[in-house]
Design a protein around this motif. Structure first.
Motif, PDB file in Angstrom:
ATOM      1  N   UNK A  86       3.178  -8.821  -8.090  1.00  0.00           N
ATOM      2  CA  UNK A  86       3.203  -7.686  -7.166  1.00  0.00           C
ATOM      3  C   UNK A  86       2.033  -7.784  -6.201  1.00  0.00           C
ATOM      4  N   UNK A  87       2.312  -7.465  -4.952  1.00  0.00           N
ATOM      5  CA  UNK A  87       1.292  -7.543  -3.901  1.00  0.00           C
ATOM      6  C   UNK A  87       1.373  -6.298  -3.021  1.00  0.00           C
ATOM      7  N   UNK A  88       0.326  -6.086  -2.271  1.00  0.00           N
ATOM      8  CA  UNK A  88       0.393  -5.116  -1.197  1.00  0.00           C
ATOM      9  C   UNK A  88      -0.362  -3.818  -1.378  1.00  0.00           C
ATOM     10  N   UNK A  89      -0.956  -3.624  -2.541  1.00  0.00           N
ATOM     11  CA  UNK A  89      -1.709  -2.393  -2.735  1.00  0.00           C
ATOM     12  C   UNK A  89      -2.957  -2.355  -1.876  1.00  0.00           C
ATOM     13  N   UNK A  90      -3.590  -1.207  -1.857  1.00  0.00           N
ATOM     14  CA  UNK A  90      -4.812  -1.078  -1.086  1.00  0.00           C
ATOM     15  C   UNK A  90      -5.289   0.350  -1.037  1.00  0.00           C
ATOM     16  N   UNK A  91      -6.321   0.560  -0.236  1.00  0.00           N
ATOM     17  CA  UNK A  91      -6.910   1.888  -0.036  1.00  0.00           C
ATOM     18  C   UNK A  91      -6.508   2.375   1.344  1.00  0.00           C
ATOM     19  N   UNK A  92      -5.814   3.498   1.386  1.00  0.00           N
ATOM     20  CA  UNK A  92      -5.366   4.062   2.651  1.00  0.00           C
ATOM     21  C   UNK A  92      -5.652   5.560   2.673  1.00  0.00           C
ATOM     22  N   UNK A  93      -5.464   6.150   3.836  1.00  0.00           N
ATOM     23  CA  UNK A  93      -5.630   7.590   3.966  1.00  0.00           C
ATOM     24  C   UNK A  93      -4.281   8.277   3.838  1.00  0.00           C
ATOM     25  N   UNK A  94      -4.329   9.535   3.509  1.00  0.00           N
ATOM     26  CA  UNK A  94      -3.107  10.327   3.423  1.00  0.00           C
ATOM     27  C   UNK A  94      -2.341  10.240   4.740  1.00  0.00           C
ATOM     28  N   UNK A  95      -1.034  10.050   4.623  1.00  0.00           N
ATOM     29  CA  UNK A  95      -0.191   9.917   5.799  1.00  0.00           C
ATOM     30  C   UNK A  95       0.064   8.486   6.226  1.00  0.00           C
ATOM     31  N   UNK A  96      -0.724   7.572   5.706  1.00  0.00           N
ATOM     32  CA  UNK A  96      -0.555   6.150   6.040  1.00  0.00           C
ATOM     33  C   UNK A  96       0.620   5.538   5.279  1.00  0.00           C
ATOM     34  N   UNK A  97       0.871   4.271   5.569  1.00  0.00           N
ATOM     35  CA  UNK A  97       1.969   3.536   4.931  1.00  0.00           C
ATOM     36  C   UNK A  97       1.442   2.268   4.280  1.00  0.00           C
ATOM     37  N   UNK A  98       2.153   1.836   3.261  1.00  0.00           N
ATOM     38  CA  UNK A  98       1.917   0.545   2.627  1.00  0.00           C
ATOM     39  C   UNK A  98       3.264  -0.047   2.254  1.00  0.00           C
ATOM     40  N   UNK A  99       3.333  -1.355   2.205  1.00  0.00           N
ATOM     41  CA  UNK A  99       4.529  -2.008   1.696  1.00  0.00           C
ATOM     42  C   UNK A  99       4.141  -2.902   0.522  1.00  0.00           C
ATOM     43  N   UNK A 100       4.701  -2.614  -0.613  1.00  0.00           N
ATOM     44  CA  UNK A 100       4.493  -3.442  -1.787  1.00  0.00           C
ATOM     45  C   UNK A 100       5.586  -4.500  -1.866  1.00  0.00           C
ATOM     46  N   UNK A 101       5.211  -5.660  -2.339  1.00  0.00           N
ATOM     47  CA  UNK A 101       6.168  -6.754  -2.533  1.00  0.00           C
ATOM     48  C   UNK A 101       6.127  -7.200  -3.983  1.00  0.00           C
ATOM     49  N   UNK A 102       7.281  -7.476  -4.519  1.00  0.00           N
ATOM     50  CA  UNK A 102       7.417  -8.013  -5.878  1.00  0.00           C
ATOM     51  C   UNK A 102       8.153  -9.339  -5.746  1.00  0.00           C
ATOM     52  N   UNK A 103       7.462 -10.398  -6.057  1.00  0.00           N
ATOM     53  CA  UNK A 103       8.022 -11.739  -5.874  1.00  0.00           C
ATOM     54  C   UNK A 103       8.265 -12.382  -7.230  1.00  0.00           C
ATOM     55  N   UNK A 104       9.433 -12.966  -7.376  1.00  0.00           N
ATOM     56  CA  UNK A 104       9.731 -13.742  -8.572  1.00  0.00           C
ATOM     57  C   UNK A 104       9.433 -15.199  -8.242  1.00  0.00           C
ATOM     58  N   UNK A 105       8.349 -15.699  -8.769  1.00  0.00           N
ATOM     59  CA  UNK A 105       7.919 -17.049  -8.411  1.00  0.00           C
ATOM     60  C   UNK A 105       8.874 -18.113  -8.942  1.00  0.00           C
ATOM     61  N   UNK A 106       9.688 -17.756  -9.914  1.00  0.00           N
ATOM     62  CA  UNK A 106      10.661 -18.719 -10.434  1.00  0.00           C
ATOM     63  C   UNK A 106      12.013 -18.586  -9.746  1.00  0.00           C
ATOM     64  N   UNK A 107      12.131 -17.610  -8.865  1.00  0.00           N
ATOM     65  CA  UNK A 107      13.344 -17.450  -8.054  1.00  0.00           C
ATOM     66  C   UNK A 107      14.603 -17.357  -8.920  1.00  0.00           C
ATOM     67  N   UNK A 108      14.497 -16.559  -9.979  1.00  0.00           N
ATOM     68  CA  UNK A 108      15.647 -16.444 -10.876  1.00  0.00           C
ATOM     69  C   UNK A 108      16.157 -15.022 -11.015  1.00  0.00           C
ATOM     70  N   UNK A 109      15.552 -14.043 -10.319  1.00  0.00           N
ATOM     71  CA  UNK A 109      15.948 -12.652 -10.578  1.00  0.00           C
ATOM     72  C   UNK A 109      16.893 -12.077  -9.531  1.00  0.00           C
ATOM     73  N   UNK A 110      17.607 -12.951  -8.818  1.00  0.00           N
ATOM     74  CA  UNK A 110      18.485 -12.455  -7.768  1.00  0.00           C
ATOM     75  C   UNK A 110      19.627 -11.601  -8.315  1.00  0.00           C
ATOM     76  N   UNK A 111      19.970 -11.746  -9.579  1.00  0.00           N
ATOM     77  CA  UNK A 111      21.064 -10.961 -10.158  1.00  0.00           C
ATOM     78  C   UNK A 111      20.571  -9.879 -11.113  1.00  0.00           C
ATOM     79  N   UNK A 112      19.282  -9.573 -11.061  1.00  0.00           N
ATOM     80  CA  UNK A 112      18.696  -8.597 -11.971  1.00  0.00           C
ATOM     81  C   UNK A 112      18.399  -7.288 -11.264  1.00  0.00           C
ATOM     82  N   UNK A 113      18.537  -6.202 -12.010  1.00  0.00           N
ATOM     83  CA  UNK A 113      18.025  -4.943 -11.516  1.00  0.00           C
ATOM     84  C   UNK A 113      16.500  -4.973 -11.534  1.00  0.00           C
ATOM     85  N   UNK A 114      15.889  -4.350 -10.542  1.00  0.00           N
ATOM     86  CA  UNK A 114      14.433  -4.348 -10.412  1.00  0.00           C
ATOM     87  C   UNK A 114      13.958  -2.931 -10.158  1.00  0.00           C
ATOM     88  N   UNK A 115      12.810  -2.610 -10.682  1.00  0.00           N
ATOM     89  CA  UNK A 115      12.252  -1.269 -10.498  1.00  0.00           C
ATOM     90  C   UNK A 115      10.763  -1.341 -10.220  1.00  0.00           C
TER      91      UNK A 115
END
Length: 123
Positions: free
Chosen positions: A5-34
């Protein structure tokens, strides 16, 4: 499946962030993710979930209308776009993948977990 997981940080209220979850083995294309989060001193809670093809999604009430989950199967990545962030969104965010293809709100369903990424929202 091996999640990062990537993308966290320190921001102010009202700002935006985008988190990314990468499967380094590229095998979860058919899996549910949360995405789950755990604030200090609180239990882990589900934030959002997406099924294998992105056609079904779930959001916990507190983030509806502010967060958007999506996935790019070609990149083996699931995103969590977080807009209008609030101080109460402060937590460590984890991504997780299940063995199944549908979404689930139960953490026990998820067999693969990434390391957390800290999101801190200041007021």
């Amino acid at each position: 499946v091996q999640l990062q997981a990537y993308g966290g940080g320190l921001v102010q209220a009202g700002d935006s962030l985008r988190l990314s979850c990468v499967d380094s083995r590229r095998t979860f294309s058919n899996n549910g993710v949360a995405w789950f989060r755990q604030a200090q001193g609180k239990e882990r809670e589900i934030v959002s979930a997406i099924n294998w093809n992105g056609g079904d999604t779930f959001y916990t009430d507190s983030v509806k209308g502010r967060f958007t989950i999506s996935r790019d199967r070609s990149r083996s990545t699931v995103y969590l776009q977080m807009d209008s962030l609030k101080p109460e969104d402060t937590a460590v965010y984890f991504c997780a993948a299940s063995r199944g293809s549908s979404i689930s709100t139960r953490s026990a369903t998820y067999n693969y977990w990434g390391q957390g990424t800290q999101v801190t929202v200041s007021s």
